[in-house]
Design a protein around this motif. Structure first.
Motif, PDB file in Angstrom:
ATOM      1  N   PHE A 162     -20.088  41.990 -30.978  1.00 44.14           N
ATOM      2  CA  PHE A 162     -20.971  41.980 -32.150  1.00 44.14           C
ATOM      3  C   PHE A 162     -21.975  43.117 -32.065  1.00 44.14           C
ATOM      4  O   PHE A 162     -22.585  43.362 -31.013  1.00 44.14           O
ATOM      5  N   ILE A 163     -22.169  43.824 -33.184  1.00 43.03           N
ATOM      6  CA  ILE A 163     -23.359  44.650 -33.412  1.00 43.03           C
ATOM      7  C   ILE A 163     -24.138  43.952 -34.525  1.00 43.03           C
ATOM      8  O   ILE A 163     -23.601  43.722 -35.611  1.00 43.03           O
ATOM      9  N   ILE A 164     -25.364  43.563 -34.253  1.00 47.60           N
ATOM     10  CA  ILE A 164     -26.193  42.878 -35.240  1.00 47.60           C
ATOM     11  C   ILE A 164     -27.194  43.861 -35.822  1.00 47.60           C
ATOM     12  O   ILE A 164     -27.955  44.497 -35.079  1.00 47.60           O
ATOM     13  N   ALA A 165     -27.188  43.999 -37.137  1.00 39.70           N
ATOM     14  CA  ALA A 165     -28.133  44.868 -37.844  1.00 39.70           C
ATOM     15  C   ALA A 165     -28.887  43.989 -38.843  1.00 39.70           C
ATOM     16  O   ALA A 165     -28.424  43.764 -39.961  1.00 39.70           O
ATOM     17  N   ASP A 166     -30.021  43.471 -38.426  1.00 35.29           N
ATOM     18  CA  ASP A 166     -30.746  42.461 -39.198  1.00 35.29           C
ATOM     19  C   ASP A 166     -32.201  42.892 -39.359  1.00 35.29           C
ATOM     20  O   ASP A 166     -32.694  43.753 -38.623  1.00 35.29           O
ATOM     21  N   HIS A 167     -32.906  42.267 -40.310  1.00 36.78           N
ATOM     22  CA  HIS A 167     -34.311  42.611 -40.521  1.00 36.78           C
ATOM     23  C   HIS A 167     -35.204  41.381 -40.533  1.00 36.78           C
ATOM     24  O   HIS A 167     -36.392  41.486 -40.836  1.00 36.78           O
ATOM     25  N   HIS A 168     -34.636  40.227 -40.199  1.00 42.38           N
ATOM     26  CA  HIS A 168     -35.414  38.996 -40.171  1.00 42.38           C
ATOM     27  C   HIS A 168     -36.119  38.834 -38.822  1.00 42.38           C
ATOM     28  O   HIS A 168     -35.762  39.481 -37.845  1.00 42.38           O
ATOM     29  N   ASN A 169     -37.102  37.949 -38.791  1.00 45.89           N
ATOM     30  CA  ASN A 169     -37.854  37.730 -37.554  1.00 45.89           C
ATOM     31  C   ASN A 169     -36.967  37.074 -36.502  1.00 45.89           C
ATOM     32  O   ASN A 169     -36.341  36.043 -36.763  1.00 45.89           O
ATOM     33  N   PRO A 170     -36.918  37.634 -35.289  1.00 49.12           N
ATOM     34  CA  PRO A 170     -36.094  37.037 -34.230  1.00 49.12           C
ATOM     35  C   PRO A 170     -36.848  35.926 -33.490  1.00 49.12           C
ATOM     36  O   PRO A 170     -38.065  35.832 -33.566  1.00 49.12           O
ATOM     37  N   ASP A 171     -36.091  35.096 -32.795  1.00 46.37           N
ATOM     38  CA  ASP A 171     -36.698  34.163 -31.853  1.00 46.37           C
ATOM     39  C   ASP A 171     -36.985  34.892 -30.549  1.00 46.37           C
ATOM     40  O   ASP A 171     -36.663  36.077 -30.400  1.00 46.37           O
ATOM     41  N   ASP A 172     -37.575  34.187 -29.602  1.00 45.34           N
ATOM     42  CA  ASP A 172     -37.868  34.812 -28.301  1.00 45.34           C
ATOM     43  C   ASP A 172     -36.588  35.236 -27.599  1.00 45.34           C
ATOM     44  O   ASP A 172     -36.526  36.299 -26.981  1.00 45.34           O
ATOM     45  N   ALA A 173     -35.557  34.392 -27.690  1.00 44.91           N
ATOM     46  CA  ALA A 173     -34.256  34.723 -27.097  1.00 44.91           C
ATOM     47  C   ALA A 173     -33.369  35.358 -28.162  1.00 44.91           C
ATOM     48  O   ALA A 173     -33.394  34.959 -29.334  1.00 44.91           O
ATOM     49  N   LEU A 174     -32.583  36.359 -27.743  1.00 42.26           N
ATOM     50  CA  LEU A 174     -31.708  37.073 -28.671  1.00 42.26           C
ATOM     51  C   LEU A 174     -30.243  36.787 -28.352  1.00 42.26           C
ATOM     52  O   LEU A 174     -29.902  36.487 -27.208  1.00 42.26           O
ATOM     53  N   PRO A 175     -29.370  36.875 -29.348  1.00 38.96           N
ATOM     54  CA  PRO A 175     -27.939  36.690 -29.090  1.00 38.96           C
ATOM     55  C   PRO A 175     -27.413  37.729 -28.103  1.00 38.96           C
ATOM     56  O   PRO A 175     -27.971  38.840 -27.989  1.00 38.96           O
ATOM     57  N   GLU A 176     -26.347  37.394 -27.400  1.00 38.82           N
ATOM     58  CA  GLU A 176     -25.758  38.308 -26.413  1.00 38.82           C
ATOM     59  C   GLU A 176     -24.762  39.235 -27.106  1.00 38.82           C
ATOM     60  O   GLU A 176     -23.559  39.178 -26.882  1.00 38.82           O
ATOM     61  N   ALA A 177     -25.312  40.101 -27.942  1.00 33.48           N
ATOM     62  CA  ALA A 177     -24.493  41.072 -28.676  1.00 33.48           C
ATOM     63  C   ALA A 177     -24.496  42.408 -27.937  1.00 33.48           C
ATOM     64  O   ALA A 177     -25.361  42.668 -27.090  1.00 33.48           O
ATOM     65  N   ILE A 178     -23.539  43.254 -28.291  1.00 30.80           N
ATOM     66  CA  ILE A 178     -23.485  44.602 -27.710  1.00 30.80           C
ATOM     67  C   ILE A 178     -24.743  45.385 -28.076  1.00 30.80           C
ATOM     68  O   ILE A 178     -25.308  46.121 -27.255  1.00 30.80           O
ATOM     69  N   ALA A 179     -25.198  45.233 -29.306  1.00 28.45           N
ATOM     70  CA  ALA A 179     -26.415  45.915 -29.772  1.00 28.45           C
ATOM     71  C   ALA A 179     -27.073  45.053 -30.830  1.00 28.45           C
ATOM     72  O   ALA A 179     -26.385  44.420 -31.641  1.00 28.45           O
ATOM     73  N   ILE A 180     -28.395  45.029 -30.818  1.00 33.70           N
ATOM     74  CA  ILE A 180     -29.162  44.296 -31.820  1.00 33.70           C
ATOM     75  C   ILE A 180     -30.169  45.249 -32.436  1.00 33.70           C
ATOM     76  O   ILE A 180     -31.133  45.667 -31.788  1.00 33.70           O
ATOM     77  N   LEU A 181     -29.917  45.617 -33.697  1.00 35.40           N
ATOM     78  CA  LEU A 181     -30.793  46.524 -34.429  1.00 35.40           C
ATOM     79  C   LEU A 181     -31.719  45.689 -35.301  1.00 35.40           C
ATOM     80  O   LEU A 181     -31.273  45.074 -36.267  1.00 35.40           O
TER      81      LEU A 181
END
Length: 574
Positions: A162-181
């Motif tokens: 997964f490459i995640i390209a999002d603009h919403h507020n994240p939680d403290d923990a992030l998904p285990e994606a290849i990249a999180i934009l």
């Protein structure tokens, strides 16, 4: 409904004189600028003359290097890439621009939009299963995914990156994606935090193009889609969003993609679209596909290669938009009747209405209409897939999300932000929620927030409105959140001649103030003010200034938002 007139406080009075001198503008215009955080000649230059060179380096965004590297690897190995996005305007435009960009030089590519009703918002198990069954090894998720911990973990178990390209507020923990934009990540130093989902997608293709020596015009040609997303998703039109919207509107009005051109044709071939026009004329048509049938139809429209293909999809979407309007109108009428017939509902500080057969795709629109009518935090509920689902809307200044959070034990799921949210619950919890929500809001909402506000940016004498003033004022556009259309207050104006009621309930008149020139005025929905302005006494007006075009004749017109008797009068009405 009566409105509160509130005059905006001047934030940086010491900077006003400096801007007057350096820019050669009036104090009114200088004050408008300083309240937009523009305090120097250089700030003003960037504001009035946005340049694409002002866009930030996309590689300042955390994980952008990883995202570009993973896509380059996928292209080199001929992997299948799935572009995944949400079903609203922001998500579908994001998918359309990223898919269209890569389609120009790579063909092992497809897109996926979840079904609003069977899958719901965000990354779905069904979407990941689709990717697995069809041999996709990389998913680029746009406008969603930042909180999809379990879904990304599920994809990882199937060897799908997964490459995640999002603009919403994240939680403290992030998904285990290849990249999180996501500029809102705590560890992201990207200078601008308020990009739309399509804006993040744009930064991704900008970075890929930069890394692979692809000409900039191959990226900038999608700015019309970015502008539609920024306007429709109601993100602040400041900073980088101002640049993107400014040039996106130029592209939209001069050479739109064939899909958007088909939507322009449906709107009557209007010219000179503003950001507001995108919100009210283009966005709802794109959204209608996901509300009534399936949002992939909107993507098919936006990625069309020919005018004929685009026209076919746009006509389908126009039919869906007409259906959406019918549902919207019927459900709004039913909800209004429900409230009017209940003394208890009329006297509450919240509105919560429920009917099991209301169409889920339009309850958010209905919630907005009820909020506008009664001006109080509102939740509209319906039954869907064995659960009760709802859309919530708030009033200016009240944190709806926090109020709902205090009811969270009654929900199966909820999410959103200060002014809008979605939720689901078991049907047996509806009554308890109505009572609990009312109790929480009634206990902490300041009473003044239950009256809509007209925020007046400046007091203005009509004689100050001339050609130069209006030319400069027009350059404050594009308007939107944090760069709102300026509202002015002029005191003690007089009616010149007679006022007319036009259309259903609009007020048309000419006014003067002292020795000023006469100005044409239109007050939409203000026919009830006819008797007040016709008394022959001075009155105050709150208004925006716009250009009226009639048969190739252009003139300055005041768009009246509120009227009341002059302050020294004993009468006061709005």
């Amino acid at each position: 409904m009566q409105k509160r007139w509130v005059e905006q406080v001047l934030l940086y009075p010491k900077k006003v004189e400096e801007l007057c001198k350096s820019l050669g503008i009036s104090r009114v215009l200088a004050r408008l600028l300083t309240n937009r955080e523009i305090q120097s000649y250089q700030d003003a230059e960037h504001f009035f003359c946005p340049e694409l060179e002002h866009l930030h380096d996309p590689f300042l965004m955390k994980d952008m290097d990883k995202a570009v590297s993973r896509i380059e690897e996928a292209l080199k190995k001929n992997e299948k890439i799935l572009i995944y996005g949400d079903y609203d305007v922001d998500g579908t435009t994001a998918v359309a621009l990223v898919y269209s960009f890569f389609r120009e030089f790579y063909n092992k590519l497809d897109f996926y939009i979840p079904d609003r009703y069977s899958e719901g918002y965000g990354i779905s198990t069904e979407g990941i299963d689709y990717a697995y069954e069809h041999g996709f090894s990389l998913i680029i998720a746009l406008d969603c995914g930042i909180k999809s911990m379990d879904k990304v973990a599920y994809a990882n178990s199937k060897q799908i990156d997964f490459i995640i390209a999002d603009h919403h507020n994240p939680d403290d923990a992030l998904p285990e994606a290849i990249a999180i934009l996501d500029p809102k990540r705590a560890d992201c130093i990207y200078p601008f935090k308020e990009l739309s989902g399509a804006g993040i997608g744009f930064k991704l293709i900008q970075a890929f193009a930069q890394s692979n020596s692809i000409p900039k015009d191959k990226v900038y040609c999608y700015l019309d889609l970015v502008a539609v997303s920024i306007a429709s998703d109601i993100v602040p039109i400041v900073g980088e969003n101002r640049v993107l919207t400014y040039y996106g509107l130029q592209k939209f009005n001069s050479n739109p993609c064939v899909g958007l051109a088909a939507l322009i044709e449906l709107s009557g071939n209007k010219t000179g679209f503003t950001a507001r026009d995108l919100v009210f004329q283009i966005g709802p048509r794109i959204n209608a596909a996901g509300r009534i049938k399936h949002a992939r139809d909107a993507v098919f429209l936006l990625i069309s290669r020919s005018a004929e293909e685009a026209r076919e999809f746009s006509e389908q979407i126009d039919v869906q938009n007409s259906e959406r309007k019918d549902f919207d109108s019927r459900i709004t009428e039913e909800a209004l009747a429900m409230i009017d017939e209940s003394e208890e509902l009329r006297h509450r500080k919240t509105t919560v209405v429920y009917k099991e057969d209301w169409h889920k795709g339009v309850i958010g629109i209905v919630a907005s209409r009820l909020t506008e009518k009664y001006y109080r935090p509102t939740v509209v509920l319906t039954r869907s897939n064995g659960m009760v689902s709802g859309s919530a809307r708030s009033v200016l200044g009240y944190d709806l999300y926090e109020a709902l959070n205090q009811c969270s034990e009654l929900f199966e799921q909820f999410g959103g932000h200060k002014y809008a949210a979605g939720l689901s619950m078991l049907e047996e919890n509806v009554g308890a929620f109505q009572s609990r929500f009312e109790e929480i809001v009634a206990a902490n909402i300041p009473l003044q927030l239950l009256t809509p506000e007209l925020l007046i940016h400046e007091v203005l004498n009509l004689e100050e409105i001339d050609g130069k003033f209006f030319r400069i004022l027009k350059r404050f556009a594009p308007f939107g959140p944090q760069n709102e259309t300026p509202l002015f207050l002029s005191k003690g104006v007089n009616l010149l001649g007679y006022a007319d009621v036009v259309g259903k309930d609009h007020l048309k008149m000419r006014v003067v103030q002292g020795a000023s020139a006469a100005f044409e005025c239109i007050g939409f929905g203000l026919a009830e003010m006819h008797s007040l302005v016709s008394k022959g006494m001075p009155f105050d007006i709150c208004y925006s200034i716009e250009e009226n075009v009639w048969r190739d004749r252009r003139s300055i017109q005041l768009n009246i938002k509120g009227i009341k008797m002059a302050e020294y009068s004993t009468e006061s009405v709005n």
